[in-house]
Scaffold this motif. Structure first.
Motif, PDB file in Angstrom:
ATOM      1  N   GLN A  25       0.706  -1.418   0.297  1.00 44.32           N
ATOM      2  CA  GLN A  25       0.037   0.193  -0.073  1.00 44.32           C
ATOM      3  C   GLN A  25       0.913   1.647  -0.021  1.00 44.32           C
ATOM      4  OE1 GLN A  25      -0.692   1.788   3.682  1.00 44.32           O
ATOM      5  NE2 GLN A  25       1.115   0.906   3.666  1.00 44.32           N
ATOM      6  N   ASP A  26       2.083   1.290   0.337  1.00 44.53           N
ATOM      7  CA  ASP A  26       3.317   2.292   0.009  1.00 44.53           C
ATOM      8  C   ASP A  26       3.582   2.398  -1.263  1.00 44.53           C
ATOM      9  OD1 ASP A  26       4.258  -0.260   0.344  1.00 44.53           O
ATOM     10  OD2 ASP A  26       6.117   0.648   1.540  1.00 44.53           O
ATOM     11  N   ARG A  27       2.980   1.782  -2.124  1.00 42.19           N
ATOM     12  CA  ARG A  27       3.272   2.067  -3.342  1.00 42.19           C
ATOM     13  C   ARG A  27       2.040   2.568  -3.872  1.00 42.19           C
ATOM     14  NH1 ARG A  27       6.994   2.072  -0.871  1.00 42.19           N
ATOM     15  NH2 ARG A  27       8.740   0.458  -1.890  1.00 42.19           N
ATOM     16  N   LEU A  28       0.850   3.275  -3.271  1.00 40.42           N
ATOM     17  CA  LEU A  28      -0.312   3.912  -3.701  1.00 40.42           C
ATOM     18  C   LEU A  28      -0.293   4.808  -4.814  1.00 40.42           C
ATOM     19  CD1 LEU A  28      -3.188   2.244  -2.015  1.00 40.42           C
ATOM     20  CD2 LEU A  28      -2.722   1.435  -4.391  1.00 40.42           C
ATOM     21  N   ASP A  29       1.357   5.600  -4.450  1.00 39.92           N
ATOM     22  CA  ASP A  29       1.309   7.317  -5.393  1.00 39.92           C
ATOM     23  C   ASP A  29       2.064   6.978  -6.127  1.00 39.92           C
ATOM     24  OD1 ASP A  29       1.066   8.558  -2.777  1.00 39.92           O
ATOM     25  OD2 ASP A  29       3.027   8.783  -1.835  1.00 39.92           O
ATOM     26  N   PHE A  30       2.649   5.316  -6.218  1.00 40.96           N
ATOM     27  CA  PHE A  30       3.505   5.564  -7.814  1.00 40.96           C
ATOM     28  C   PHE A  30       2.634   4.737  -8.806  1.00 40.96           C
ATOM     29  CE2 PHE A  30       7.313   4.950  -5.571  1.00 40.96           C
ATOM     30  CZ  PHE A  30       8.039   6.103  -6.091  1.00 40.96           C
ATOM     31  N   VAL A  31       1.062   4.275  -7.811  1.00 44.75           N
ATOM     32  CA  VAL A  31      -0.092   3.753  -8.820  1.00 44.75           C
ATOM     33  C   VAL A  31      -0.445   5.084  -9.914  1.00 44.75           C
ATOM     34  CG1 VAL A  31      -2.397   2.644  -9.197  1.00 44.75           C
ATOM     35  CG2 VAL A  31       0.167   1.380  -7.442  1.00 44.75           C
ATOM     36  N   GLU A  32      -0.442   5.985  -8.491  1.00 47.81           N
ATOM     37  CA  GLU A  32      -1.548   6.968  -9.751  1.00 47.81           C
ATOM     38  C   GLU A  32      -0.510   7.743 -10.373  1.00 47.81           C
ATOM     39  OE1 GLU A  32      -3.937  10.349  -8.081  1.00 47.81           O
ATOM     40  OE2 GLU A  32      -3.091   9.568  -6.522  1.00 47.81           O
ATOM     41  N   ARG A  33       0.806   7.888 -10.068  1.00 45.96           N
ATOM     42  CA  ARG A  33       1.351   7.919 -11.266  1.00 45.96           C
ATOM     43  C   ARG A  33       1.546   7.751 -12.662  1.00 45.96           C
ATOM     44  NH1 ARG A  33       6.745   8.741  -7.325  1.00 45.96           N
ATOM     45  NH2 ARG A  33       5.634   9.944  -5.384  1.00 45.96           N
ATOM     46  N   VAL A  34       1.422   6.323 -12.511  1.00 41.41           N
ATOM     47  CA  VAL A  34       0.989   5.216 -13.830  1.00 41.41           C
ATOM     48  C   VAL A  34       0.456   5.640 -14.168  1.00 41.41           C
ATOM     49  CG1 VAL A  34       0.975   3.571 -13.301  1.00 41.41           C
ATOM     50  CG2 VAL A  34       2.305   3.113 -14.498  1.00 41.41           C
TER      51      VAL A  34
END
Length: 200
Positions: A188-197
């Motif tokens: 869940q701490d990678r969700l910022d990257f999900v949003e960016r992609v």
């Protein structure tokens, strides 16, 4: 054409609990669709990916997990019991209920059921392996009780197995994992990257 997030989760995962609403918000902002894909993490994925059930991990890792859970709970303002009464808990029945909701009503219903299950385990001290609890969660979410019966169907079991195999084939080794265009984002701490992609 809109983007799709493959959302691999274990319904007893505190990390999935902490990320679930944020994922829903990201999906809404981005217009992306989601495939909600519960998997048999401990039984099938861990054995071939080197993962260990919590009780078999080194004491240092177990201790740090509690620190991180507390940090993220405070940071996200998400109530979380660090040591729930009903944990460890089997996630198979809960996973199948999420899939049943998806097959009957689509991804929005699956997200609703998944969120209720995750919250029940981590914020409400409820046993997600108990059919009565699962039935109550359906009622609370305004969803048909018949979904519980459907969750025991062969079609649901086959879908559960296929999602687990899809996770293995995609290289997923932990939950939650979010896969966009073949790219894995673990945790869940990678969700910022999900949003960016998704915004690309």
């Amino acid at each position: 054409m809109g983007r799709t997030v493959d959302y691999y989760l274990a319904p007893q995962s505190p990390w999935a609990y902490l990320g679930h609403q944020r994922l829903a918000d990201i999906l809404q902002r981005s217009g992306a669709t989601v495939r909600v894909m519960p998997i048999d993490l401990g039984g099938k994925v861990f054995p071939i990916s080197g993962g260990l059930p919590l009780g078999q991990r080194a004491p240092q890792r177990q201790a740090y997990r509690l620190v991180e859970l507390q940090r993220f709970s405070a940071h996200l303002n998400a109530p979380l019991n660090l040591k729930p009464k009903y944990f460890p808990v089997g996630g198979d029945d809960a996973a199948r209920l999420i899939i049943a909701a998806d097959l009957a009503q689509g991804a929005a219903s699956a997200m609703k059921v998944a969120g209720a299950i995750l919250g029940a385990c981590w914020a409400q001290e409820r046993n997600i392996a108990d059919e009565k609890v699962l039935a109550a969660l359906l009622t609370e979410q305004g969803l048909p009780a018949a979904l519980l019966e459907r969750s025991h169907s062969q079609a649901v079991q086959e879908r559960y197995e296929s999602y687990t195999q899809a996770a293995i084939d995609a290289g997923v080794f932990g939950a939650p994992s979010y896969v966009v265009d073949g790219e894995i984002f673990w945790g869940q701490d990678r969700l910022d990257f999900v949003e960016r992609v998704l915004a690309r």
